[in-house]
Design an enzyme around this catalytic site. Structure first.
Site, PDB file in Angstrom:
ATOM      1  CE  LYS A  11      12.317  53.508 -14.548  1.00 27.55           C
ATOM      2  NZ  LYS A  11      13.721  54.023 -14.563  1.00 27.55           N
ATOM      3  CE1 TYR A  51      14.066  56.729 -19.046  1.00 28.05           C
ATOM      4  CE2 TYR A  51      13.351  54.439 -19.825  1.00 28.05           C
ATOM      5  CZ  TYR A  51      13.726  55.518 -18.831  1.00 28.05           C
ATOM      6  OH  TYR A  51      13.004  55.146 -17.515  1.00 28.05           O
ATOM      7  CG  PHE A  59      23.018  53.307 -18.517  1.00 23.61           C
ATOM      8  CD1 PHE A  59      21.698  53.678 -18.550  1.00 23.61           C
ATOM      9  CD2 PHE A  59      23.929  54.394 -18.182  1.00 23.61           C
ATOM     10  CE1 PHE A  59      21.119  54.826 -18.646  1.00 23.61           C
ATOM     11  CE2 PHE A  59      23.311  55.786 -17.986  1.00 23.61           C
ATOM     12  CZ  PHE A  59      22.432  55.984 -18.371  1.00 23.61           C
ATOM     13  NE  ARG A  87      13.063  63.951 -11.808  1.00 22.69           N
ATOM     14  CZ  ARG A  87      13.847  63.516 -12.483  1.00 22.69           C
ATOM     15  NH1 ARG A  87      13.474  62.677 -13.237  1.00 22.69           N
ATOM     16  NH2 ARG A  87      15.270  63.395 -12.292  1.00 22.69           N
ATOM     17  CB  THR A  93      18.705  58.868 -10.878  1.00 20.47           C
ATOM     18  OG1 THR A  93      18.081  60.113 -11.581  1.00 20.47           O
ATOM     19  CG2 THR A  93      18.992  57.925 -12.099  1.00 20.47           C
ATOM     20  NE  ARG A 104      13.586  56.190  -8.997  1.00 27.31           N
ATOM     21  CZ  ARG A 104      14.041  57.330 -10.048  1.00 27.31           C
ATOM     22  NH1 ARG A 104      14.460  58.378  -9.704  1.00 27.31           N
ATOM     23  NH2 ARG A 104      13.720  57.149 -11.210  1.00 27.31           N
ATOM     24  CG  ASN A 114      15.519  53.780 -11.132  1.00 31.57           C
ATOM     25  OD1 ASN A 114      14.827  53.245 -11.854  1.00 31.57           O
ATOM     26  ND2 ASN A 114      16.218  54.986 -11.337  1.00 31.57           N
ATOM     27  CG  HIS A 117       9.828  57.988 -15.871  1.00 33.36           C
ATOM     28  ND1 HIS A 117      11.126  58.722 -16.732  1.00 33.36           N
ATOM     29  CD2 HIS A 117       8.865  58.808 -16.626  1.00 33.36           C
ATOM     30  CE1 HIS A 117      10.701  59.630 -17.092  1.00 33.36           C
ATOM     31  NE2 HIS A 117       9.399  59.641 -17.261  1.00 33.36           N
TER      32      HIS A 117
HETATM   33  P1  IDP Z   1      15.622  59.438 -13.775  1.00 30.72           P
HETATM   34  O1  IDP Z   1      15.019  58.245 -14.087  1.00 30.72           O
HETATM   35  O2  IDP Z   1      15.958  59.846 -12.327  1.00 30.72           O
HETATM   36  O3  IDP Z   1      15.099  60.702 -14.639  1.00 30.72           O
HETATM   37  P2  IDP Z   1      17.879  59.416 -16.056  1.00 30.72           P
HETATM   38  O4  IDP Z   1      19.161  60.196 -15.923  1.00 30.72           O
HETATM   39  O5  IDP Z   1      16.662  60.325 -16.839  1.00 30.72           O
HETATM   40  O6  IDP Z   1      17.174  59.201 -14.473  1.00 30.72           O
HETATM   41  O7  IDP Z   1      17.954  57.906 -16.574  1.00 30.72           O
HETATM   42  C1  IDP Z   1      16.752  57.132 -16.675  1.00 30.72           C
HETATM   43  C2  IDP Z   1      16.831  55.668 -16.171  1.00 30.72           C
HETATM   44  O8  IDP Z   1      18.071  55.284 -16.785  1.00 30.72           O
HETATM   45  C3  IDP Z   1      17.130  55.771 -14.723  1.00 30.72           C
HETATM   46  O9  IDP Z   1      15.941  55.666 -13.999  1.00 30.72           O
HETATM   47  C4  IDP Z   1      17.702  54.344 -14.412  1.00 30.72           C
HETATM   48  O10 IDP Z   1      16.679  53.207 -14.398  1.00 30.72           O
HETATM   49  C5  IDP Z   1      18.527  54.234 -15.747  1.00 30.72           C
HETATM   50  N1  IDP Z   1      20.002  54.815 -15.424  1.00 30.72           N
HETATM   51  C6  IDP Z   1      20.310  56.054 -15.355  1.00 30.72           C
HETATM   52  N2  IDP Z   1      21.801  56.056 -14.952  1.00 30.72           N
HETATM   53  C7  IDP Z   1      22.266  54.687 -15.201  1.00 30.72           C
HETATM   54  C8  IDP Z   1      23.336  54.209 -14.853  1.00 30.72           C
HETATM   55  O11 IDP Z   1      24.481  54.837 -14.481  1.00 30.72           O
HETATM   56  N3  IDP Z   1      23.334  52.785 -14.806  1.00 30.72           N
HETATM   57  C9  IDP Z   1      22.330  51.896 -15.194  1.00 30.72           C
HETATM   58  N4  IDP Z   1      21.244  52.623 -15.448  1.00 30.72           N
HETATM   59  C10 IDP Z   1      20.921  53.910 -15.213  1.00 30.72           C
HETATM   60 MG    MG Z   2      15.021  61.046 -16.768  1.00 25.58          MG
END
Ligand code: IDP
Ligand code: MG
Length: 150
Positions: A11, A51, A59, A87, A93, A104, A114, A117
């Site tokens: 990212k 997404y 968010f 992963r 996450t 991470r 974070n 992806h």
């Molecule tokens: P992942 O990246 O671990 O698959 P996802 O739930 O698919 O997680 O969410 C995608 C991305 O959205 C996350 O990597 C993170 O950057 C962002 N994200 C997820 N949950 C939150 C949150 O609660 N607050 C802010 N950003 C979030």
């Molecule tokens: Mg995801």
């Protein structure tokens, strides 16, 4: 030899912080095979598709701003179990819930910064690869595979 593929993306914060090489290194060290790599500044439209499942989240706007804040490095990695293992290499996450030794866990703190992806299933991976690499990705035979797989 191995058909499973995943889409891994560094990212904007990871690119800006100079962690592209570090992230690639972890996938290389494990034995996975790099099939494609690109640096690009993603448009909002591609991120909205990427997404799409998060569109209703509070968010989502912040996520779009974060992901369009600079270039990303997208990659396709191949290997046995690479989706799940990818992963694991990335971590949870929420970086604060990620163990040391994961990307991470080692390099970041906030969920909204974070670093990386990774596709969450084989099906999602193929969809994401098609989205980010519309011209296709070529599979390469690797001599090294006989030292990695029994
Ligand atoms: P992942 O990246 O671990 O698959 P996802 O739930 O698919 O997680 O969410 C995608 C991305 O959205 C996350 O990597 C993170 O950057 C962002 N994200 C997820 N949950 C939150 C949150 O609660 N607050 C802010 N950003 C979030
Ligand atoms: Mg995801």
């Amino acid at each position: 030899m191995v058909a499973e593929r995943t889409y891994i993306m560094v990212k904007p914060d990871g690119v800006e912080r100079g962690l592209v090489g570090e992230i690639i290194k972890r996938f290389e060290n494990k034995g996975f095979q790099l099939l494609a790599l690109q640096l690009l500044s993603p448009k909002r439209e591609i991120l909205e598709q990427h997404y799409a499942d998060l569109k209703s989240k509070p968010f989502f706007g912040g996520l779009m701003n974060y992901m369009t804040s600079g270039p990303v490095v997208g990659m396709v990695w191949a290997g046995k179990g690479v989706v799940k293992a990818g992963r694991v290499l990335l971590g949870e996450t929420n970086p604060l819930a990620s163990l040391p030794g994961t990307i991470r866990g080692d390099f970041c703190i906030d969920v909204g910064r974070n670093l990386c992806h990774g596709s969450d299933s084989v099906e999602t991976a193929e969809k994401e690869i098609g989205l980010w690499f519309p011209n296709g990705v070529v599979n390469h035979e690797r001599v090294l595979d006989k030292l990695i797989y029994e």
